[in-house]
Structures are given as structure tokens and as C-alpha cells.
Design a protein around this motif. Structure first.
Motif, PDB file in Angstrom:
ATOM      1  N   ASP A 320      24.260  42.236  77.261  1.00  0.00           N
ATOM      2  CA  ASP A 320      24.596  43.476  77.971  1.00  0.00           C
ATOM      3  C   ASP A 320      25.234  43.177  79.326  1.00  0.00           C
ATOM      4  O   ASP A 320      26.172  43.855  79.749  1.00  0.00           O
ATOM      5  N   ILE A 321      24.707  42.162  80.014  1.00  0.00           N
ATOM      6  CA  ILE A 321      25.240  41.802  81.324  1.00  0.00           C
ATOM      7  C   ILE A 321      26.698  41.373  81.192  1.00  0.00           C
ATOM      8  O   ILE A 321      27.569  41.784  81.965  1.00  0.00           O
ATOM      9  N   ILE A 322      26.988  40.541  80.191  1.00  0.00           N
ATOM     10  CA  ILE A 322      28.357  40.068  79.963  1.00  0.00           C
ATOM     11  C   ILE A 322      29.258  41.231  79.560  1.00  0.00           C
ATOM     12  O   ILE A 322      30.398  41.361  80.033  1.00  0.00           O
ATOM     13  N   SER A 323      28.747  42.109  78.698  1.00  0.00           N
ATOM     14  CA  SER A 323      29.521  43.269  78.254  1.00  0.00           C
ATOM     15  C   SER A 323      29.906  44.154  79.433  1.00  0.00           C
ATOM     16  O   SER A 323      31.042  44.626  79.538  1.00  0.00           O
ATOM     17  N   TYR A 324      28.956  44.361  80.341  1.00  0.00           N
ATOM     18  CA  TYR A 324      29.245  45.210  81.498  1.00  0.00           C
ATOM     19  C   TYR A 324      30.239  44.540  82.443  1.00  0.00           C
ATOM     20  O   TYR A 324      31.088  45.206  83.045  1.00  0.00           O
ATOM     21  N   ALA A 325      30.160  43.220  82.554  1.00  0.00           N
ATOM     22  CA  ALA A 325      31.141  42.498  83.373  1.00  0.00           C
ATOM     23  C   ALA A 325      32.549  42.713  82.828  1.00  0.00           C
ATOM     24  O   ALA A 325      33.508  42.900  83.596  1.00  0.00           O
ATOM     25  N   ARG A 326      32.690  42.722  81.515  1.00  0.00           N
ATOM     26  CA  ARG A 326      34.011  42.971  80.907  1.00  0.00           C
ATOM     27  C   ARG A 326      34.483  44.404  81.201  1.00  0.00           C
ATOM     28  O   ARG A 326      35.672  44.644  81.431  1.00  0.00           O
ATOM     29  N   THR A 327      33.548  45.346  81.192  1.00  0.00           N
ATOM     30  CA  THR A 327      33.896  46.729  81.525  1.00  0.00           C
ATOM     31  C   THR A 327      34.410  46.829  82.961  1.00  0.00           C
ATOM     32  O   THR A 327      35.405  47.503  83.229  1.00  0.00           O
ATOM     33  N   VAL A 328      33.727  46.163  83.886  1.00  0.00           N
ATOM     34  CA  VAL A 328      34.148  46.179  85.291  1.00  0.00           C
ATOM     35  C   VAL A 328      35.528  45.535  85.435  1.00  0.00           C
ATOM     36  O   VAL A 328      36.401  46.063  86.138  1.00  0.00           O
ATOM     37  N   ALA A 329      35.742  44.408  84.770  1.00  0.00           N
ATOM     38  CA  ALA A 329      37.038  43.725  84.848  1.00  0.00           C
ATOM     39  C   ALA A 329      38.156  44.608  84.312  1.00  0.00           C
ATOM     40  O   ALA A 329      39.252  44.674  84.892  1.00  0.00           O
ATOM     41  N   ALA A 330      37.884  45.322  83.219  1.00  0.00           N
ATOM     42  CA  ALA A 330      38.888  46.218  82.651  1.00  0.00           C
ATOM     43  C   ALA A 330      39.180  47.388  83.582  1.00  0.00           C
ATOM     44  O   ALA A 330      40.329  47.833  83.694  1.00  0.00           O
ATOM     45  N   ARG A 331      38.146  47.882  84.276  1.00  0.00           N
ATOM     46  CA  ARG A 331      38.332  49.003  85.196  1.00  0.00           C
ATOM     47  C   ARG A 331      39.292  48.625  86.318  1.00  0.00           C
ATOM     48  O   ARG A 331      40.070  49.462  86.793  1.00  0.00           O
ATOM     49  N   TYR A 332      39.256  47.351  86.736  1.00  0.00           N
ATOM     50  CA  TYR A 332      40.143  46.895  87.812  1.00  0.00           C
ATOM     51  C   TYR A 332      41.385  46.185  87.270  1.00  0.00           C
ATOM     52  O   TYR A 332      42.063  45.467  88.000  1.00  0.00           O
ATOM     53  N   GLU A 333      41.648  46.409  85.977  1.00  0.00           N
ATOM     54  CA  GLU A 333      42.884  45.938  85.333  1.00  0.00           C
ATOM     55  C   GLU A 333      43.122  44.450  85.545  1.00  0.00           C
ATOM     56  O   GLU A 333      44.223  44.006  85.892  1.00  0.00           O
ATOM     57  N   SER A 334      42.073  43.669  85.318  1.00  0.00           N
ATOM     58  CA  SER A 334      42.217  42.215  85.384  1.00  0.00           C
ATOM     59  C   SER A 334      43.138  41.735  84.269  1.00  0.00           C
ATOM     60  O   SER A 334      43.272  42.380  83.227  1.00  0.00           O
ATOM     61  N   ASN A 335      43.745  40.598  84.485  1.00  0.00           N
ATOM     62  CA  ASN A 335      44.603  39.972  83.473  1.00  0.00           C
ATOM     63  C   ASN A 335      43.692  39.446  82.363  1.00  0.00           C
ATOM     64  O   ASN A 335      43.100  38.371  82.469  1.00  0.00           O
ATOM     65  N   LYS A 336      43.579  40.211  81.285  1.00  0.00           N
ATOM     66  CA  LYS A 336      42.612  39.910  80.226  1.00  0.00           C
ATOM     67  C   LYS A 336      42.883  38.565  79.574  1.00  0.00           C
ATOM     68  O   LYS A 336      41.963  37.772  79.345  1.00  0.00           O
ATOM     69  N   GLU A 337      44.138  38.267  79.274  1.00  0.00           N
ATOM     70  CA  GLU A 337      44.474  37.017  78.600  1.00  0.00           C
ATOM     71  C   GLU A 337      44.108  35.822  79.479  1.00  0.00           C
ATOM     72  O   GLU A 337      43.572  34.818  79.003  1.00  0.00           O
ATOM     73  N   HIS A 338      44.396  35.940  80.779  1.00  0.00           N
ATOM     74  CA  HIS A 338      44.091  34.845  81.703  1.00  0.00           C
ATOM     75  C   HIS A 338      42.588  34.644  81.843  1.00  0.00           C
ATOM     76  O   HIS A 338      42.088  33.512  81.747  1.00  0.00           O
ATOM     77  N   THR A 339      41.849  35.731  82.087  1.00  0.00           N
ATOM     78  CA  THR A 339      40.407  35.591  82.302  1.00  0.00           C
ATOM     79  C   THR A 339      39.697  35.088  81.047  1.00  0.00           C
ATOM     80  O   THR A 339      38.752  34.304  81.141  1.00  0.00           O
ATOM     81  N   GLU A 340      40.157  35.514  79.870  1.00  0.00           N
ATOM     82  CA  GLU A 340      39.549  35.019  78.633  1.00  0.00           C
ATOM     83  C   GLU A 340      39.809  33.535  78.452  1.00  0.00           C
ATOM     84  O   GLU A 340      38.939  32.785  77.994  1.00  0.00           O
ATOM     85  N   ASN A 341      41.010  33.093  78.817  1.00  0.00           N
ATOM     86  CA  ASN A 341      41.338  31.673  78.706  1.00  0.00           C
ATOM     87  C   ASN A 341      40.516  30.843  79.687  1.00  0.00           C
ATOM     88  O   ASN A 341      39.984  29.785  79.342  1.00  0.00           O
ATOM     89  N   VAL A 342      40.394  31.335  80.930  1.00  0.00           N
ATOM     90  CA  VAL A 342      39.587  30.639  81.935  1.00  0.00           C
ATOM     91  C   VAL A 342      38.125  30.592  81.497  1.00  0.00           C
ATOM     92  O   VAL A 342      37.451  29.556  81.624  1.00  0.00           O
ATOM     93  N   GLU A 343      37.630  31.698  80.964  1.00  0.00           N
ATOM     94  CA  GLU A 343      36.239  31.752  80.486  1.00  0.00           C
ATOM     95  C   GLU A 343      35.990  30.727  79.389  1.00  0.00           C
ATOM     96  O   GLU A 343      35.006  29.972  79.425  1.00  0.00           O
ATOM     97  N   LYS A 344      36.885  30.678  78.429  1.00  0.00           N
ATOM     98  CA  LYS A 344      36.728  29.755  77.295  1.00  0.00           C
ATOM     99  C   LYS A 344      36.767  28.301  77.767  1.00  0.00           C
ATOM    100  O   LYS A 344      35.958  27.468  77.348  1.00  0.00           O
ATOM    101  N   THR A 345      37.715  28.000  78.652  1.00  0.00           N
ATOM    102  CA  THR A 345      37.841  26.633  79.165  1.00  0.00           C
ATOM    103  C   THR A 345      36.637  26.243  80.004  1.00  0.00           C
ATOM    104  O   THR A 345      36.088  25.137  79.872  1.00  0.00           O
ATOM    105  N   ALA A 346      36.205  27.148  80.896  1.00  0.00           N
ATOM    106  CA  ALA A 346      35.071  26.860  81.779  1.00  0.00           C
ATOM    107  C   ALA A 346      33.803  26.600  80.981  1.00  0.00           C
ATOM    108  O   ALA A 346      33.032  25.674  81.293  1.00  0.00           O
ATOM    109  N   LEU A 347      33.568  27.400  79.944  1.00  0.00           N
ATOM    110  CA  LEU A 347      32.356  27.221  79.144  1.00  0.00           C
ATOM    111  C   LEU A 347      32.408  25.922  78.342  1.00  0.00           C
ATOM    112  O   LEU A 347      31.372  25.292  78.104  1.00  0.00           O
TER     113      LEU A 347
END
Length: 511
Positions: A320-347
Motif C-alpha cells: 500500500d505504501i508503494i502504491s500510494y507513492a506511485r499515486t503521488v508521483a503521478a499527481r505531480y506528473e513525474s517522468n514515469k518511464e525514467h522513475t520506473e527505470n531508476v527504481e528497477k536499476t536501484a533495486l
């Protein structure tokens, strides 16, 4: 069979309560005693800003009795938490010290997000159909004496959560002086409450409909009783709720107390609670209202039993915490492709070094959130976007995260953009030394992962890690020219090396 006894004490705004539980890995949780005492600490806090010492002495007398009862049951462990009435009082620290001196009990104050998280745990454990309700679409309405938390789930995912200063006792105390100035005080309360709920609807609902309201709080249980439930039914249809609203709002407090056999103290806050629920039902379009039948004490024992590994979690709130973080990021129109790539690489880097680096699963969640949210500040201003991302994280309430954990995420985002390792004294928000080290480790990983998508073109889709002497070899699976990314990692490697003691080296693995 080995049993443990646990006492949960809630120093609330309108009452002080204690539940004593027996827990074992075989039988789970069993409540064995429940005592409560009505004392309106919030009446002082919400009107004066502090709690008078006559009330403090009365509170200490009550808690002294609780301590005696704990000795009778030979309680193995306990947790005592103070709610908003205590936390917001200007003399909070003095009261906590007085309680410790008089009773020997240590009362802890926790922030709103942690308190609501415990309540959510109790709801998930106590309602057998919880997963079905949140999958259908549900708003969990946690109405306390001091504040109101609205948490919205849709298709099993946490969409929004928001805290409002609309507790039933707080409303009554704030508007008390106006009651004698009007013939229709209910209208005054509706205007006051409606302003908050309408603003919430405009900002967060966006015409979203939910089928169910899950109500946490004694007020809704009283409403179910008033409607005439047989005691086994814990929900009502919307038309049944609408039918009872008029009669309750028209009655006096003494009449409500006598007619429906509810404590007078509860009857005095029932009207503002009904108006709040009425407004939320209207904006949500809910069809059914459920009384959760649990409280903060139940949340304390669930959390304790989970940490003692006596029970399995009823719901995995980390998702739920991760899901809500994605909602917040979408609300501020984050670059979804970039953040998903950074997330995958970082993990991927995190998984490769976590054992050697002394990182755990909770660190992985905080890193994941930093990756998701690191780009959202650009919505405010592209110049200084990192600072605005930090401000957004600090200003957003993430149910299930402590203030220290929010600071770890915000500082991970901030210092991933720095060229040198900051000293603890340079941090604006207070982190203890242990969390300062955690933050630096996460910031170093985010800094690498962010640099590996320097072009924001997602050239690197997959990475693997190996150790070679004093180097961390990061092999990038790609078909593109990553000269820019390799140069960026080379420039940023000193930050990572200073923290971990080994140098990151990016190498290309051609497909």
C-alpha cells in the motif's frame, strides 16, 4: 502451550482505555479484559491549547488503577500511546513526565501516520471480508475525537489518504460558543464540516466512486445500534443510515443517551460524527456502511503479535505504501518511464550488495519510494526540482511510515544530487545517527541508478552486479551507446566508494 499477556493503553481525547490480551502462536489473540474511563482531555487542548492540572491529576489516578490491574494479570509487556489531545497540548512533555513519576508508566506519543497505521492493521485483522471490500472500492473513515482520516482503496490498491482536523470532540469544542447564538446549530455544524469535506472531494475524489464505507470509531457502532441491528450484523445499507440521520440530529443529547442506552459523553459527540459520515457518503456514492468494531488498542496488539511472530499479517501494507507513492508521483506528473527505470536499476544494485552493506527489507522499501518520488518536484519548478521533491515528501502523509522514515526518503532524494557526503550536522531535518547512515547508503544507490539513466532514454534495461576485489562491477544489458552513462558513473563513483568502501564500475554487456 506458551502464552504471553499484553496490555494496550490508549490515552485518548475523550477517554482513557486499556485492553489486556492473551496471545499464543496456536490460538492467536484473545481479549481477556477491557476497562475504560471517560475523561475529556481534548476539551482543554482544543480550546486552551494545554491541559489543566486538575485533569492531569485525574488522568494519573486512572492510569495508576490501570497499572495495578496490569500487576494482577502479570502482564509481560505493554504499550501506552497518547493521541492528539496529549500530543497537541503545550504541556505534553510535563504531563508525560508526571505520569511516569506517579504511575511508573511510560506513555509514548506517535505521529498521526503511525497511529492510523495501527488502526488499519486492526481493521484488516478484525474484518474477514477486508480484502474483498477494498477490492470492490472502499473508503476507510477513521473518526477519532481529535481528527478524521480518510483512506481510499480501489481494486485492492491504496489510492489516497488524508487527515483532517474534524474529530467529533474537536468539532464540538470549537463550535461550542456558537450553539447559543442560533436556533439551528445542526446547520452551523454542516456548514463547518461541509467546507472540509467538499475541499477533500474536489482535490482527491475526482468523481471517484466507492462502494463501501468502513467506519472506525465508537460513533458508528452506536449508529448501527440505533438503527436496530440484532447485534450480529456489522453493516447497514445507505437508505437505513439516511433514515436515522434526521431523528438523531433532531434529538437532544440526554434523549439520545436514555433512548438508545449509550453513554452521555458519547451522545454529546454523535451529531458531528453523523454529519461527517453523511457528507462522506454523499461525495463517495457508497452503498454500504460497515462498522469495523475495533480500536487503537486492537491495533497495538496486532502489531505486537506480528513483531513477536505469533501471528501472520492479515494484509501486507508495504504494498500500500508503494502504491500510494506511485499515486503521488503521478499527481505531480513525474517522468514515469525514467522513475520506473531508476527504481528497477536501484533495486537490482540493492539486492546485489544488501548483505555486504548491512541493509534489510525495510531499507529496500524506503529506497523504492525515493526512486518513485525523486522526480516529482520538477512539477513545481524545474530549477531546484530536487528540493521541491524533498518538500513534497515531507508534506505528504504516508500511512505506515514514521517521521524519521519520511526524513530518510526526503534526504535520500536530496543528497543523491550532492557531490560530497554531507555531515550529520548539515542535515536540516533531525535524523539520529543510525538513520543518518541508512540514508547515506540509500542515497549512494539512488545516485548511481539515477546516473545510469542520465539521458532519460532508458538505454539500460537490466543490470547484474558482481564483486571483484575493491570494485562493484555493474554489467549493463544494452544495445545502445552508454558512453554518457559510463562517464556519469565515473564522476559519481567517489560518493558511493566513500560510503561503501568499494568502487562502482559500469560495464556494457552487449546483446
Amino acid at each position: 502451550m506458551t502464552y504471553k499477556t499484553f496490555a494496550a493503553i490508549n490515552v485518548g481525547s475523550g477517554e482513557v482505555s486499556m485492553k489486556i490480551y492473551e496471545i499464543s502462536s496456536k490460538t492467536g489473540i484473545r481479549e481477556i479484559d477491557y476497562v475504560r474511563y471517560y475523561i475529556e482531555l481534548g476539551s482543554d487542548t482544543y480550546t486552551k491549547g494545554y491541559i489543566e492540572y486538575d485533569l492531569v491529576r485525574e488522568l494519573c489516578d486512572v492510569l495508576e488503577g490501570f497499572s495495578t490491574k496490569m500487576e494482577e494479570y502479570r502482564v509481560d509487556s505493554y504499550l501506552a500511546l497518547g493521541s492528539s489531545a496529549l500530543i497537541e497540548a503545550s504541556n505534553c512533555e510535563l504531563i508525560v513526565d508526571q505520569i511516569r513519576v506517579r504511575t511508573g508508566l511510560k506513555v509514548e506519543t506517535i505521529d498521526n501516520a503511525q497511529q492510523r497505521f495501527l488502526l488499519l492493521k486492526s481493521v484488516a485483522r478484525g474484518m474477514r471480508n477486508f480484502e474483498q471490500l477494498i477490492d470492490d472500492g472502499a473508503a476507510i473513515v477513521d473518526m477519532g475525537s481529535g481528527s478524521l482520516q480518510i483512506t481510499i482503496y480501489d481494486e485492492g490498491r491504496l489510492i489516497y489518504t488524508q487527515n483532517l482536523k474534524l474529530g467529533s470532540l474537536r468539532i464540538r469544542e470549537i463550535l461550542a460558543d456558537l450553539e447559543g447564538q442560533t436556533d439551528n446549530f445542526v446547520n452551523v455544524m454542516e456548514d463547518y464540516i461541509g467546507n472540509y469535506i467538499d475541499t477533500f472531494s474536489r482535490l482527491f475524489m475526482h468523481e471517484r466512486k466507492v462502494r463501501h464505507i468502513i467506519a472506525v470509531g465508537e460513533e458508528m457502532e452506536s449508529i448501527v445500534k440505533i438503527i436496530g441491528s440484532d447485534g450480529r450484523k456489522n453493516h447497514m445499507e445507505r437508505h437505513a443510515f439516511d433514515a436515522v440521520c434526521g431523528s438523531v440530529l433532531a434529538a437532544g443529547e440526554e434523549e439520545l443517551s436514555a433512548k438508545y442506552s449509550i453513554p452521555y459523553e458519547l451522545a454529546t459527540v454523535l451529531k458531528p460524527a453523523i454529519i461527517v459520515y453523511k457528507k462522506i457518503i454523499e461525495i463517495s456514492g457508497a452503498e454500504k456502511i460497515w462498522a469495523a468494531g475495533c480500536d487503537l488498542c486492537d491495533g497495538m496488539i496486532v502489531d505486537y503479535a506480528e513483531r513477536q511472530e505469533q501471528i501472520e499479517p492479515a494484509h501486507y501494507f508495504a504494498e500500500d505504501i508503494i502504491s500510494y507513492a506511485r499515486t503521488v508521483a503521478a499527481r505531480y506528473e513525474s517522468n514515469k518511464e525514467h522513475t520506473e527505470n531508476v527504481e528497477k536499476t536501484a533495486l537490482a544494485i540493492f539486492d546485489g550488495i544488501k548483505k555486504r552493506a548491512g541493509l534489510d527489507q525495510r531499507d529496500g522499501i524506503l529506497l523504492q519510494m525515493a526512486c518513485i518520488l525523486h522526480d516529482c518536484g520538477k512539477y513545481v519548478n524545474m530549477l531546484g526540482g530536487t528540493d521541491y521533491s524533498c518538500a513534497i515528501v515531507r508534506a505528504t502523509e504516508f500511512v505506515g511510515l514514521s517521521e524519521q522514515e519520511k526524513s530518510i526518503i526526503a534526504d535520500t532524494i536530496k543528497y543523491n544530487a550532492w557531490h560530497y557526503v554531507p555531515k550529520l550536522s548539515e542535515l536540516k531535518a533531525p535524523l539520529n545517527r543510525k538513520n543518518y547512515i541508512r540514508m547515506l547508503k540509500l542515497a549512494a544507490i539512488l545516485r548511481l541508478a539515477n546516473g545510469m539513466d542520465r539521458s532519460h532514454r532508458q538505454k539500460i534495461r537490466k543490470v547484474t552486479t558482481t564483486f571483484k576485489e575493491k570494485e562493484l562491477i555493474i554489467r549493463a544489458d544494452t544495445i545502445y551507446d552508454i558512453t554518457l552513462e559510463q562517464s556519469t558513473i565515473e564522476n559519481k563513483s567517489h560518493f558511493f566508494e566513500e560510503i561503501y568502501g568499494f568502487k562502482p564500475v559500469l560495464r556494457m554487456k552487449r546483446r
